[in-house]
Scaffold this active site. Structure first.
Site, PDB file in Angstrom:
ATOM      1  CB  THR A   1     -27.227  -1.972 -40.825  1.00  0.00           C
ATOM      2  OG1 THR A   1     -28.535  -1.646 -40.808  1.00  0.00           O
ATOM      3  CG2 THR A   1     -27.298  -3.295 -40.149  1.00  0.00           C
ATOM      4  NE  ARG A   2     -28.953   4.896 -37.553  1.00  0.00           N
ATOM      5  CZ  ARG A   2     -29.635   5.759 -38.454  1.00  0.00           C
ATOM      6  NH1 ARG A   2     -28.904   6.018 -39.493  1.00  0.00           N
ATOM      7  NH2 ARG A   2     -30.662   6.296 -37.987  1.00  0.00           N
TER       8      ARG A   2
ATOM      9  CG  HIS B   1     -36.564  -3.074 -44.293  1.00  0.00           C
ATOM     10  ND1 HIS B   1     -37.526  -3.708 -43.620  1.00  0.00           N
ATOM     11  CD2 HIS B   1     -36.521  -1.854 -43.610  1.00  0.00           C
ATOM     12  CE1 HIS B   1     -37.701  -2.849 -42.632  1.00  0.00           C
ATOM     13  NE2 HIS B   1     -37.440  -1.825 -42.590  1.00  0.00           N
TER      14      HIS B   1
ATOM     15  CG  HIS C   1     -31.169  -2.634 -45.971  1.00  0.00           C
ATOM     16  ND1 HIS C   1     -32.542  -2.636 -45.768  1.00  0.00           N
ATOM     17  CD2 HIS C   1     -30.775  -1.105 -46.137  1.00  0.00           C
ATOM     18  CE1 HIS C   1     -32.845  -0.959 -45.494  1.00  0.00           C
ATOM     19  NE2 HIS C   1     -31.680  -0.243 -45.631  1.00  0.00           N
TER      20      HIS C   1
ATOM     21  NE  ARG D   1     -30.601   7.478 -49.457  1.00  0.00           N
ATOM     22  CZ  ARG D   1     -31.798   7.666 -49.317  1.00  0.00           C
ATOM     23  NH1 ARG D   1     -32.781   8.062 -50.196  1.00  0.00           N
ATOM     24  NH2 ARG D   1     -32.405   7.122 -48.177  1.00  0.00           N
TER      25      ARG D   1
ATOM     26  N   GLY E   1     -58.937  18.699 -12.167  1.00  0.00           N
ATOM     27  CA  GLY E   1     -60.124  19.657 -11.989  1.00  0.00           C
ATOM     28  C   GLY E   1     -60.106  19.645 -10.331  1.00  0.00           C
ATOM     29  CG  LEU E   2     -61.709  23.447  -8.871  1.00  0.00           C
ATOM     30  CD1 LEU E   2     -62.719  24.273  -8.883  1.00  0.00           C
ATOM     31  CD2 LEU E   2     -60.513  23.609  -7.801  1.00  0.00           C
TER      32      LEU E   2
ATOM     33  CB  ALA F   1     -64.338  18.815 -11.265  1.00  0.00           C
ATOM     34  N   GLY F   2     -66.121  16.256 -11.018  1.00  0.00           N
ATOM     35  CA  GLY F   2     -66.739  15.101 -11.662  1.00  0.00           C
ATOM     36  C   GLY F   2     -65.628  14.282 -12.362  1.00  0.00           C
TER      37      GLY F   2
ATOM     38  CB  SER G   1     -64.394  10.022  -9.235  1.00  0.00           C
ATOM     39  OG  SER G   1     -63.185  10.364  -8.485  1.00  0.00           O
TER      40      SER G   1
HETATM   41  P1  ADP Z   1     -63.900  14.476  -8.398  1.00  0.00           P
HETATM   42  O1  ADP Z   1     -63.508  13.196  -8.827  1.00  0.00           O
HETATM   43  O2  ADP Z   1     -63.696  15.677  -9.482  1.00  0.00           O
HETATM   44  O3  ADP Z   1     -63.703  14.872  -6.998  1.00  0.00           O
HETATM   45  P2  ADP Z   1     -66.526  13.323  -8.380  1.00  0.00           P
HETATM   46  O4  ADP Z   1     -66.999  12.676  -9.575  1.00  0.00           O
HETATM   47  O5  ADP Z   1     -66.102  12.390  -7.161  1.00  0.00           O
HETATM   48  O6  ADP Z   1     -65.512  14.481  -8.403  1.00  0.00           O
HETATM   49  O7  ADP Z   1     -67.660  13.869  -7.733  1.00  0.00           O
HETATM   50  C1  ADP Z   1     -68.772  14.791  -8.758  1.00  0.00           C
HETATM   51  C2  ADP Z   1     -69.941  14.957  -8.142  1.00  0.00           C
HETATM   52  O8  ADP Z   1     -70.715  15.591  -8.953  1.00  0.00           O
HETATM   53  C3  ADP Z   1     -70.733  13.264  -8.143  1.00  0.00           C
HETATM   54  O9  ADP Z   1     -71.548  13.468  -6.770  1.00  0.00           O
HETATM   55  C4  ADP Z   1     -71.652  13.529  -9.282  1.00  0.00           C
HETATM   56  O10 ADP Z   1     -72.789  12.655  -8.945  1.00  0.00           O
HETATM   57  C5  ADP Z   1     -71.926  15.040  -9.469  1.00  0.00           C
HETATM   58  N1  ADP Z   1     -72.036  15.528 -10.737  1.00  0.00           N
HETATM   59  C6  ADP Z   1     -73.395  16.218 -11.244  1.00  0.00           C
HETATM   60  N2  ADP Z   1     -73.417  16.430 -12.525  1.00  0.00           N
HETATM   61  C7  ADP Z   1     -72.230  15.654 -12.965  1.00  0.00           C
HETATM   62  C8  ADP Z   1     -71.612  15.816 -14.305  1.00  0.00           C
HETATM   63  N3  ADP Z   1     -72.212  16.263 -15.320  1.00  0.00           N
HETATM   64  N4  ADP Z   1     -70.390  15.371 -14.375  1.00  0.00           N
HETATM   65  C9  ADP Z   1     -69.733  14.578 -13.219  1.00  0.00           C
HETATM   66  N5  ADP Z   1     -70.380  14.623 -11.951  1.00  0.00           N
HETATM   67  C10 ADP Z   1     -71.393  15.400 -12.007  1.00  0.00           C
HETATM   68  P1  ADP Z   2     -25.952   4.019 -41.242  1.00  0.00           P
HETATM   69  O1  ADP Z   2     -26.325   5.022 -40.526  1.00  0.00           O
HETATM   70  O2  ADP Z   2     -24.533   3.458 -40.471  1.00  0.00           O
HETATM   71  O3  ADP Z   2     -25.978   4.148 -42.520  1.00  0.00           O
HETATM   72  P2  ADP Z   2     -27.911   2.448 -42.044  1.00  0.00           P
HETATM   73  O4  ADP Z   2     -28.601   0.818 -41.494  1.00  0.00           O
HETATM   74  O5  ADP Z   2     -29.016   3.253 -42.236  1.00  0.00           O
HETATM   75  O6  ADP Z   2     -26.766   2.747 -41.082  1.00  0.00           O
HETATM   76  O7  ADP Z   2     -27.381   1.874 -43.438  1.00  0.00           O
HETATM   77  C1  ADP Z   2     -26.633   0.829 -43.626  1.00  0.00           C
HETATM   78  C2  ADP Z   2     -26.032   0.989 -44.977  1.00  0.00           C
HETATM   79  O8  ADP Z   2     -26.659   0.662 -46.055  1.00  0.00           O
HETATM   80  C3  ADP Z   2     -25.288   2.286 -45.318  1.00  0.00           C
HETATM   81  O9  ADP Z   2     -24.085   2.091 -45.966  1.00  0.00           O
HETATM   82  C4  ADP Z   2     -26.146   3.081 -46.178  1.00  0.00           C
HETATM   83  O10 ADP Z   2     -25.575   3.900 -46.855  1.00  0.00           O
HETATM   84  C5  ADP Z   2     -26.824   1.791 -46.991  1.00  0.00           C
HETATM   85  N1  ADP Z   2     -28.126   1.894 -47.377  1.00  0.00           N
HETATM   86  C6  ADP Z   2     -29.111   2.013 -46.555  1.00  0.00           C
HETATM   87  N2  ADP Z   2     -30.434   2.289 -47.441  1.00  0.00           N
HETATM   88  C7  ADP Z   2     -30.019   2.383 -48.675  1.00  0.00           C
HETATM   89  C8  ADP Z   2     -30.647   2.471 -49.735  1.00  0.00           C
HETATM   90  N3  ADP Z   2     -32.029   2.328 -50.072  1.00  0.00           N
HETATM   91  N4  ADP Z   2     -30.045   2.241 -51.133  1.00  0.00           N
HETATM   92  C9  ADP Z   2     -28.597   2.194 -50.906  1.00  0.00           C
HETATM   93  N5  ADP Z   2     -27.991   2.167 -49.920  1.00  0.00           N
HETATM   94  C10 ADP Z   2     -28.512   2.013 -48.597  1.00  0.00           C
END
Ligand code: ADP
Ligand code: ADP
Length: 580
Positions: free
Chosen positions: A200-201, A205, A208, A295, A407-408, A411-412, A414
């Site tokens: 199995t891999r 459940h 199995h 299967r 953003g620039l 821009a806002g 932080s």
């Molecule tokens: P960044 O991190 O992108 O360089 P900051 O958040 O440091 O930007 O600065 C954004 C400035 O813009 C802050 O002084 C903030 O108070 C002001 N500001 C005004 N309106 C907004 C808004 N709607 N969302 C975010 N910042 C705003």
């Molecule tokens: P593998 O990729 O080697 O088949 P699995 O863990 O998926 O590894 O499956 C382990 C074994 O159990 C395999 O032989 C697979 O065919 C079988 N098997 C898994 N699920 C079922 C299922 N629901 N009914 C019948 N056989 C299953």
């Protein structure tokens, strides 16, 4: 009366290959290896090396040479070892290098340069990606995880004598990491000659559990619960979490003398049918003479057209044809489902088409249960498993998220971030604010405003934010971050599904009019250069999650709008949910 000691099925080729050199020889070889050219192994090659070294791939004795490789592709057989069945190529692909030539010794190392093995090069040969894709994976579609991974593999395969000095270090679940010899000893102690292995891999459940118990009963033997923990399908639940569920189940819901739990460091190929045959072969080396295939065994999912790469029972068909030769009998299952009206589990083929059934897919487990913080029902999984999964995947309102203001200057960003932070704290989230100006006083002290330094600054903020998010926190970042490509890099770093880009779209004239710090005026006078918006570019986001208008709306109104967005995404508990 003494019960006779159980006789397990012998390994493929009748003996377990062992490539580990004796401890005495290792010290000398280690000194010798210091002078050799090195190859750093990929995660996959390390897993392969470990399974080669311990005999899990018996009768294979090393990375495949040209003849073995070709015959495996064409006929699923080795050219060596009397043509033993072997469905999957196990190769060591490398880039071309002048030190790699015939008869050269090379040191195989981990990605951190720890020595694992010495390889004496006996053959270097080119391999064909498309041929491997066609023959092993039956597809060239790049949605197949191995087809796409192979694009990164080197063009030459290396083979030769392997002397393994030590296995890759594994520190997790030490008591469950047993090699074939150790697993065989446990199985003998369990006391049954018949052993049915379960691969199995995924988390286990109830279906199995039912599957494995029925299989154990059918063969009247021991269950070898043998999960793959090397590499599985990208996106799978990590093995740390999975193994905790296996352990809880093995301890509480199985008879102790009927189960052996061991971890298999297998790098899966997701090759469906061929992989099923390979899985069975490997398990025989660990002492299993039966193997469960249900299967969609080892399924890579669907291709780029939405079609499954393999049919649900293709794996059963292929193993069926080879089980006798392999000496491992398949225990096949159709899809097992839950019948809520009868409170039991049944194979789909054995119930009337009108019977009501229930199942929860892996995606549903995350989207419909874990993310919103709902408990998984007990018919679906044991409470122990539900709890472990809930720890790994906490509800969305306890997962991390990054709110990235761009953003620039002025821009806002932080100002809005500050209001948002209060609101997030009010709603019970832990917040770290990474403000561009503040970060430049410590984390990025000394960096300037050239393109490269600006990028470095943003990527540092992004890295810290990604760590905060990974640990479940909210990172609120406010930096100009003028370049689109860099912001997108941060988005990838954090994870696109938890990155909220907020474009603070304040026109330059307005920022300049506010000019809180008097900087625009200085830039206009030419006293400072490289000021964003004046003589340095600002690339507006193309698809931000949120765009703010700070001329029409107050910082508080904007912050509340962002909060609503986070609420809709589940990152903040909505009032109705918080009551429960
Ligand atoms: P960044 O991190 O992108 O360089 P900051 O958040 O440091 O930007 O600065 C954004 C400035 O813009 C802050 O002084 C903030 O108070 C002001 N500001 C005004 N309106 C907004 C808004 N709607 N969302 C975010 N910042 C705003
Ligand atoms: P593998 O990729 O080697 O088949 P699995 O863990 O998926 O590894 O499956 C382990 C074994 O159990 C395999 O032989 C697979 O065919 C079988 N098997 C898994 N699920 C079922 C299922 N629901 N009914 C019948 N056989 C299953």
């Amino acid at each position: 009366m003494m019960t006779p000691e159980p006789r397990l099925v012998p390994p493929c080729g009748d003996r377990l290959v062992s490539l580990l050199v004796a401890t005495e020889a290792a010290a000398e070889l280690k000194a010798y290896a210091a002078r050799l050219p090195s190859i750093q192994l990929s995660q996959r090659s390390m897993c392969d090396l470990e399974l080669l070294a311990t005999g899990a791939f018996s009768p294979l004795e090393g990375f495949m040479g040209r003849k073995d490789h070709q015959r495996v592709l064409d006929e699923m057989r080795l050219a060596s070892a009397n043509g033993h069945l072997f469905p999957i190529p196990v190769t060591l692909p490398v880039e071309a290098r002048s030190e790699l030539h015939l008869d050269a010794d090379v040191a195989l190392r981990t990605p951190t340069n720890d020595l694992l093995a010495i390889l004496t090069v006996e053959e270097i040969y080119a391999w064909d990606r498309d041929e491997v894709a066609d023959k092993v994976f039956a597809s060239r579609d790049l949605r197949h995880p191995l087809v796409v991974e192979m694009l990164r593999w080197g063009p030459l395969n290396l083979t030769g004598r392997l002397q393994v000095l030590r296995l890759p270090a594994r520190y997790d679940f030490r008591d469950l990491r047993l090699d074939p010899t150790a697993v065989r000893a446990r199985l003998v102690a369990a006391g049954h000659s018949n052993v049915v292995a379960f691969q199995t891999r995924n988390p286990l459940h109830r279906v199995h559990e039912e599957l494995t118990k029925r299989a154990t009963q059918t063969v009247d033997g021991t269950l070898l619960l043998h999960p793959s923990v090397g590499m599985t399908r990208p996106g799978d639940v990590d093995h740390y979490t999975r193994v905790r569920t296996y352990r809880a189940l093995a301890e509480r819901y199985y008879e102790p003398d009927r189960i052996v739990l061991s971890l298999l460091p297998l790098a899966m190929r997701m090759a469906g049918p061929r992989e099923a045959v390979w899985h069975a072969l490997i398990r025989r080396n660990y002492g299993a003479n039966h193997f469960v295939v249900g299967r969609d065994h080892a399924s890579p999912g669907v291709d780029s057209t939405g079609k499954p790469f393999y049919g649900p029972y293709d794996a059963q068909e292929l193993l069926e044809r080879h089980q006798r030769e392999l000496g491992v009998a398949m225990v096949p299952f159709q899809e097992l489902v839950y019948l809520p009206d009868e409170d039991r589990y049944a194979e789909v083929g054995r119930i009337p088409a009108t019977t009501r059934t229930a199942a929860i897919s892996g995606t549903q487990v995350r989207d419909e249960y874990l993310n919103p913080g709902r408990s998984l029902p007990t018919w679906f999984t044991r409470p122990e498993t539900a709890e472990i999964l809930a720890e790994t995947y906490p509800p969305r309102h306890r997962q991390g998220v990054c709110v990235w203001f761009t953003g620039l200057s002025g821009a806002g960003k932080s100002t809005t971030a500050e209001v948002l932070t209060s609101l997030l704290l009010e709603h019970g989230r832990q917040v770290t604010v990474l403000d561009g100006d503040v970060v430049r006083t410590h984390l990025s002290k000394g960096l300037g405003f050239g393109k490269e330094d600006r990028d470095t600054n943003i990527l540092r903020i992004g890295f810290v934010a990604s760590e905060i998010v990974r640990h479940g926190g909210v990172a609120v970042c406010a930096a100009i971050s003028p370049y689109r490509a860099t912001r997108n890099e941060v988005r990838q770093l954090v994870g696109a599904d938890r990155f909220v880009e907020v474009f603070v779209n304040t026109p330059l004239e307005e920022c300049e009019r506010r000019d809180a710090k008097g900087m625009y005026a200085r830039a206009r006078r030419g006293e400072i250069t490289g000021w964003t918006g004046i003589d340095d570019p600002y690339e507006a986001p193309l698809h931000p999650e949120i765009t703010l208008d700070t001329v029409e709306h107050t910082p508080e109104a904007n912050a509340r709008w962002i909060l609503e967005h986070l609420q809709a995404q589940g990152f903040i508990r909505s009032p109705s949910v918080s009551a429960t």
